[in-house]
Motif scaffolding. Structure first.
Motif, PDB file in Angstrom:
ATOM      1  N   ASP A 286       4.474 -11.685 -71.607  1.00  0.00           N
ATOM      2  CA  ASP A 286       3.309 -12.439 -72.084  1.00  0.00           C
ATOM      3  C   ASP A 286       3.168 -13.737 -71.298  1.00  0.00           C
ATOM      4  O   ASP A 286       4.057 -14.123 -70.533  1.00  0.00           O
ATOM      5  N   GLY A 287       2.046 -14.415 -71.477  1.00  0.00           N
ATOM      6  CA  GLY A 287       1.860 -15.726 -70.876  1.00  0.00           C
ATOM      7  C   GLY A 287       1.174 -15.670 -69.529  1.00  0.00           C
ATOM      8  O   GLY A 287       0.173 -14.979 -69.340  1.00  0.00           O
ATOM      9  N   TYR A 288       1.747 -16.403 -68.565  1.00  0.00           N
ATOM     10  CA  TYR A 288       1.108 -16.561 -67.267  1.00  0.00           C
ATOM     11  C   TYR A 288       0.936 -15.224 -66.543  1.00  0.00           C
ATOM     12  O   TYR A 288      -0.131 -14.953 -65.969  1.00  0.00           O
ATOM     13  N   ALA A 289       1.971 -14.398 -66.546  1.00  0.00           N
ATOM     14  CA  ALA A 289       1.880 -13.104 -65.860  1.00  0.00           C
ATOM     15  C   ALA A 289       0.779 -12.238 -66.463  1.00  0.00           C
ATOM     16  O   ALA A 289       0.047 -11.546 -65.747  1.00  0.00           O
ATOM     17  N   ARG A 290       0.655 -12.278 -67.779  1.00  0.00           N
ATOM     18  CA  ARG A 290      -0.398 -11.502 -68.447  1.00  0.00           C
ATOM     19  C   ARG A 290      -1.783 -11.994 -68.032  1.00  0.00           C
ATOM     20  O   ARG A 290      -2.692 -11.181 -67.774  1.00  0.00           O
ATOM     21  N   THR A 291      -1.944 -13.304 -67.944  1.00  0.00           N
ATOM     22  CA  THR A 291      -3.227 -13.863 -67.534  1.00  0.00           C
ATOM     23  C   THR A 291      -3.589 -13.422 -66.121  1.00  0.00           C
ATOM     24  O   THR A 291      -4.727 -13.038 -65.837  1.00  0.00           O
ATOM     25  N   LEU A 292      -2.604 -13.467 -65.222  1.00  0.00           N
ATOM     26  CA  LEU A 292      -2.868 -13.079 -63.841  1.00  0.00           C
ATOM     27  C   LEU A 292      -3.228 -11.602 -63.743  1.00  0.00           C
ATOM     28  O   LEU A 292      -4.155 -11.219 -63.022  1.00  0.00           O
TER      29      LEU A 292
ATOM     30  N   VAL B 274      -2.038  -2.854 -67.489  1.00  0.00           N
ATOM     31  CA  VAL B 274      -2.165  -2.913 -68.948  1.00  0.00           C
ATOM     32  C   VAL B 274      -1.017  -3.742 -69.504  1.00  0.00           C
ATOM     33  O   VAL B 274       0.149  -3.520 -69.142  1.00  0.00           O
ATOM     34  N   PHE B 275      -1.333  -4.670 -70.379  1.00  0.00           N
ATOM     35  CA  PHE B 275      -0.317  -5.465 -71.064  1.00  0.00           C
ATOM     36  C   PHE B 275       0.141  -4.756 -72.322  1.00  0.00           C
ATOM     37  O   PHE B 275      -0.671  -4.196 -73.074  1.00  0.00           O
ATOM     38  N   VAL B 276       1.473  -4.774 -72.560  1.00  0.00           N
ATOM     39  CA  VAL B 276       2.031  -4.306 -73.828  1.00  0.00           C
ATOM     40  C   VAL B 276       2.930  -5.407 -74.378  1.00  0.00           C
ATOM     41  O   VAL B 276       3.494  -6.198 -73.625  1.00  0.00           O
ATOM     42  N   GLU B 277       3.041  -5.465 -75.669  1.00  0.00           N
ATOM     43  CA  GLU B 277       3.892  -6.478 -76.296  1.00  0.00           C
ATOM     44  C   GLU B 277       5.338  -6.312 -75.833  1.00  0.00           C
ATOM     45  O   GLU B 277       5.870  -5.199 -75.822  1.00  0.00           O
TER      46      GLU B 277
ATOM     47  N   ASP C 203       3.926   6.669 -60.343  1.00  0.00           N
ATOM     48  CA  ASP C 203       2.532   6.721 -60.801  1.00  0.00           C
ATOM     49  C   ASP C 203       2.127   5.405 -61.441  1.00  0.00           C
ATOM     50  O   ASP C 203       0.980   4.953 -61.279  1.00  0.00           O
ATOM     51  N   VAL C 204       3.035   4.807 -62.196  1.00  0.00           N
ATOM     52  CA  VAL C 204       2.840   3.448 -62.707  1.00  0.00           C
ATOM     53  C   VAL C 204       4.167   2.717 -62.562  1.00  0.00           C
ATOM     54  O   VAL C 204       5.234   3.337 -62.510  1.00  0.00           O
ATOM     55  N   CYS C 205       4.093   1.385 -62.493  1.00  0.00           N
ATOM     56  CA  CYS C 205       5.304   0.580 -62.373  1.00  0.00           C
ATOM     57  C   CYS C 205       5.422  -0.355 -63.578  1.00  0.00           C
ATOM     58  O   CYS C 205       4.407  -0.854 -64.091  1.00  0.00           O
ATOM     59  N   LEU C 206       6.650  -0.568 -64.010  1.00  0.00           N
ATOM     60  CA  LEU C 206       6.924  -1.359 -65.205  1.00  0.00           C
ATOM     61  C   LEU C 206       7.455  -2.733 -64.830  1.00  0.00           C
ATOM     62  O   LEU C 206       8.352  -2.856 -63.984  1.00  0.00           O
ATOM     63  N   VAL C 207       6.937  -3.763 -65.462  1.00  0.00           N
ATOM     64  CA  VAL C 207       7.445  -5.129 -65.340  1.00  0.00           C
ATOM     65  C   VAL C 207       7.742  -5.602 -66.753  1.00  0.00           C
ATOM     66  O   VAL C 207       6.822  -5.800 -67.554  1.00  0.00           O
ATOM     67  N   LEU C 208       9.021  -5.777 -67.066  1.00  0.00           N
ATOM     68  CA  LEU C 208       9.437  -6.035 -68.451  1.00  0.00           C
ATOM     69  C   LEU C 208      10.384  -7.221 -68.527  1.00  0.00           C
ATOM     70  O   LEU C 208      11.226  -7.422 -67.654  1.00  0.00           O
ATOM     71  N   LEU C 209      10.244  -7.993 -69.592  1.00  0.00           N
ATOM     72  CA  LEU C 209      11.193  -9.039 -69.945  1.00  0.00           C
ATOM     73  C   LEU C 209      11.314  -9.077 -71.464  1.00  0.00           C
ATOM     74  O   LEU C 209      10.438  -8.572 -72.180  1.00  0.00           O
ATOM     75  N   ARG C 210      12.394  -9.676 -71.939  1.00  0.00           N
ATOM     76  CA  ARG C 210      12.564  -9.812 -73.378  1.00  0.00           C
ATOM     77  C   ARG C 210      11.517 -10.771 -73.941  1.00  0.00           C
ATOM     78  O   ARG C 210      10.889 -11.545 -73.221  1.00  0.00           O
ATOM     79  N   ARG C 211      11.349 -10.704 -75.252  1.00  0.00           N
ATOM     80  CA  ARG C 211      10.390 -11.578 -75.934  1.00  0.00           C
ATOM     81  C   ARG C 211      11.026 -12.948 -76.123  1.00  0.00           C
ATOM     82  O   ARG C 211      11.934 -13.132 -76.935  1.00  0.00           O
TER      83      ARG C 211
ATOM     84  N   PRO D  68       9.896 -17.434 -75.475  1.00  0.00           N
ATOM     85  CA  PRO D  68       8.877 -18.383 -75.005  1.00  0.00           C
ATOM     86  C   PRO D  68       9.025 -18.765 -73.538  1.00  0.00           C
ATOM     87  O   PRO D  68       8.019 -18.931 -72.837  1.00  0.00           O
ATOM     88  N   VAL D  69      10.259 -18.905 -73.059  1.00  0.00           N
ATOM     89  CA  VAL D  69      10.445 -19.352 -71.682  1.00  0.00           C
ATOM     90  C   VAL D  69       9.872 -18.362 -70.682  1.00  0.00           C
ATOM     91  O   VAL D  69       9.405 -18.741 -69.600  1.00  0.00           O
ATOM     92  N   PHE D  70       9.849 -17.072 -71.030  1.00  0.00           N
ATOM     93  CA  PHE D  70       9.346 -16.069 -70.097  1.00  0.00           C
ATOM     94  C   PHE D  70       7.818 -16.067 -70.004  1.00  0.00           C
ATOM     95  O   PHE D  70       7.253 -15.410 -69.134  1.00  0.00           O
ATOM     96  N   SER D  71       7.163 -16.813 -70.889  1.00  0.00           N
ATOM     97  CA  SER D  71       5.704 -16.931 -70.777  1.00  0.00           C
ATOM     98  C   SER D  71       5.303 -17.792 -69.588  1.00  0.00           C
ATOM     99  O   SER D  71       4.136 -17.843 -69.218  1.00  0.00           O
ATOM    100  N   THR D  72       6.295 -18.466 -68.966  1.00  0.00           N
ATOM    101  CA  THR D  72       6.011 -19.343 -67.831  1.00  0.00           C
ATOM    102  C   THR D  72       6.192 -18.647 -66.487  1.00  0.00           C
ATOM    103  O   THR D  72       5.850 -19.222 -65.444  1.00  0.00           O
ATOM    104  N   VAL D  73       6.721 -17.428 -66.458  1.00  0.00           N
ATOM    105  CA  VAL D  73       7.166 -16.843 -65.193  1.00  0.00           C
ATOM    106  C   VAL D  73       6.093 -15.959 -64.563  1.00  0.00           C
ATOM    107  O   VAL D  73       5.188 -15.449 -65.234  1.00  0.00           O
ATOM    108  N   LEU D  74       6.252 -15.763 -63.251  1.00  0.00           N
ATOM    109  CA  LEU D  74       5.463 -14.792 -62.499  1.00  0.00           C
ATOM    110  C   LEU D  74       6.455 -13.922 -61.734  1.00  0.00           C
ATOM    111  O   LEU D  74       6.897 -14.281 -60.638  1.00  0.00           O
ATOM    112  N   PRO D  75       6.862 -12.771 -62.293  1.00  0.00           N
ATOM    113  CA  PRO D  75       7.852 -11.929 -61.619  1.00  0.00           C
ATOM    114  C   PRO D  75       7.353 -11.468 -60.256  1.00  0.00           C
ATOM    115  O   PRO D  75       6.227 -10.979 -60.119  1.00  0.00           O
ATOM    116  N   SER D  76       8.203 -11.608 -59.241  1.00  0.00           N
ATOM    117  CA  SER D  76       7.789 -11.218 -57.892  1.00  0.00           C
ATOM    118  C   SER D  76       7.541  -9.722 -57.803  1.00  0.00           C
ATOM    119  O   SER D  76       6.693  -9.273 -57.014  1.00  0.00           O
ATOM    120  N   LYS D  77       8.242  -8.924 -58.617  1.00  0.00           N
ATOM    121  CA  LYS D  77       8.023  -7.474 -58.565  1.00  0.00           C
ATOM    122  C   LYS D  77       6.603  -7.099 -59.004  1.00  0.00           C
ATOM    123  O   LYS D  77       6.052  -6.102 -58.549  1.00  0.00           O
TER     124      LYS D  77
END
Length: 458
Positions: free
Chosen positions: A342-348, A356-359, A307-315, A317-326
């Motif tokens: 957070d970061g680029y993926a959140r903006t996209l 929905v973005f979550v911390e 029903d919904v899909c989760l895309v998660l990474l740890r908190r 700074p380096v992960f603010s640069t990524v765009l997960p393919s999933k």
């Protein structure tokens, strides 16, 4: 053009690295180019080589044809993606084997070596140097920055320092660096002083025909026993970087929630699998279900069953640069996304209005967001439709493969032009001094006159 693509992972292995190399290579072959993939025997992430490949592993090498791609498999030490020493043996064995096997292959026009692990880059550089052709370093993850962020080592450890020096070396040696986001490019320029002109951005893409809304959603849900549940699915590598303990904490909070229909489904394998399963058993989380990693051809059906899909990474700074393919795959299937990056993926995701973005690592926010979506099916449908439209318009694999190919063709042509200019130089009978050679290679079209000047100085 003949492209040699060095990648430790290739189907039938699962995961984004294998899929990207396969899909890009397939599109380049269809465009009329010759592609050779130098890879290892399949064993990721379990460390188990499939029966069809085991007898060939003992012979050290195997050559096969996959959808027009010339696939050369070379020996490595099979190991599960769990204990660090096993991964080190796995990585170093492929590096050594690929470096040796690569120089026996026919000469390509250029060599691409893809991360995430840096020793693949070193093997690609070595082969490109032996074959006297341009070396393209494809940076899919920022190493070594991603390791401390994943909980492996720290910035001052000997391992991170060594990997940092290796990364700097590869950045210097690459004729072209290809990254997946503008944020990666900014990081390489700021931290590693890489010239902007040597960095090209080719973002992740997705096969939008393969990853599409499914018509058999209800049948798949019945077969998996998901009827009556609101399914929040994480489908991918269960690694340290993803902070999936957050899912377990959210599930524990929701067990006694006023909406007990929520079921968290974790599909995949990785270094953190055993620990996560043990924690779920200890907490008696009957609203969490694990599934082993699945063949890529069935992944779209699993995505559509959620029903919904989760895309998660740890908190980190380096992960603010990524765009997960999933993220793109979930959006392509028309599934709303709960994004803990957070970061680029959140903006996209915000541009697409697809989720929905979550911390990151906030279990309370994750659980509350899933419950809100469970109570608002119309919103879920709208977010999913938005995501599908956005990916089809901007992130189809065919389009990203074409952009990548243009970069490679330009590099090959520029090197061919430089070689021709050198061959026609009046001083070709004698070896030029290094600084003179550099001047020739740097000179643009009008600099042919400068080549003559350099030759006269000899």
């Amino acid at each position: 053009m003949h492209i040699l693509y060095v990648s430790q992972y290739f189907p039938p292995e699962m995961g984004a690295p294998a899929a990207r190399v396969h899909e890009l290579s397939r599109h380049w072959v269809r465009a009329g180019h010759r592609v050779t993939v130098l890879t290892g025997f399949p064993n990721h992430p379990t460390g188990i080589v499939p029966p069809a490949y085991r007898h060939r592993l003992r012979r050290l090498t195997l050559r096969e044809r996959v959808e027009g791609i010339d696939v050369v498999r070379t020996w490595l030490y099979p190991a599960p993606n769990r204990r660090p020493w096993e991964r080190i043996l796995n990585y170093t064995s492929f590096f050594a084997s690929a470096a040796v096997r690569g120089i026996t292959l026919s000469r390509p026009d250029l060599v691409i070596a893809t991360s995430p692990q840096l020793l693949v880059g070193l093997a690609g550089w070595w082969v490109a140097r032996a074959k006297r052709c341009p070396f393209v370093f494809e940076v899919r993850d920022l190493w070594p920055e991603s390791l401390p962020a994943s909980g492996v080592g720290d910035d001052g450890s000997p391992l991170i320092r060594v990997l940092g020096r290796l990364a700097a070396f590869l950045y210097r040696q690459a004729a072209q660096i290809v990254v997946v986001t503008e944020a990666f490019k900014t990081e390489l320029v700021a931290r590693w002083a890489v010239p902007e002109g040597r960095i090209a951005v080719v973002e992740n893409g997705v096969e939008t025909e393969q990853f599409a809304p499914g018509r058999d959603r209800d049948a798949v849900r019945r077969r998996l026993g998901l009827d009556g549940h609101f399914v929040a699915a994480y489908i991918g590598t269960l690694g340290y970087a993803h902070g999936l303990e957050t899912v377990l904490r959210a599930a524990e909070r929701l067990r006694q929630c006023e909406d007990p229909r929520v079921l968290f489904l974790l599909v995949g394998e990785g270094a953190d699998t055993a620990r996560l399963q043990a924690l779920a058993r200890q907490a008696q989380l009957d609203n969490v279900r694990f599934m082993d990693h699945q063949p890529r051809e069935v992944v779209p059906a699993l995505i559509n069953a959620a029903d919904v899909c989760l895309v998660l990474l740890r908190r980190a700074p380096v992960f603010s640069t990524v765009l997960p393919s999933k993220l793109l795959e979930f959006m392509a299937c028309g599934r709303p996304v709960v994004l803990g990056v957070d970061g680029y993926a959140r903006t996209l995701l915000g541009r697409a209005e697809a989720g929905v973005f979550v911390e990151p690592e906030n279990a309370e926010a994750l659980g509350a967001t899933v419950v809100q979506l469970a109570r608002d099916p119309e919103r879920c449908e709208r977010l999913g439709e938005n995501g599908r439209r956005f990916v089809v318009k901007y992130f189809s694999r065919a389009a990203t493969a074409q952009r990548y190919l243009q970069i490679l063709e330009q590099l090959a042509l520029s090197r061919a032009g430089a070689s021709t200019a050198l061959a026609q130089s009046p001083g070709q009978g004698r070896a030029a001094a290094p600084e003179v050679q550099d001047a020739r290679l740097r000179s643009p079209g009008p600099g042919v006159q400068g080549h003559g000047t350099c030759a006269r100085r000899e």
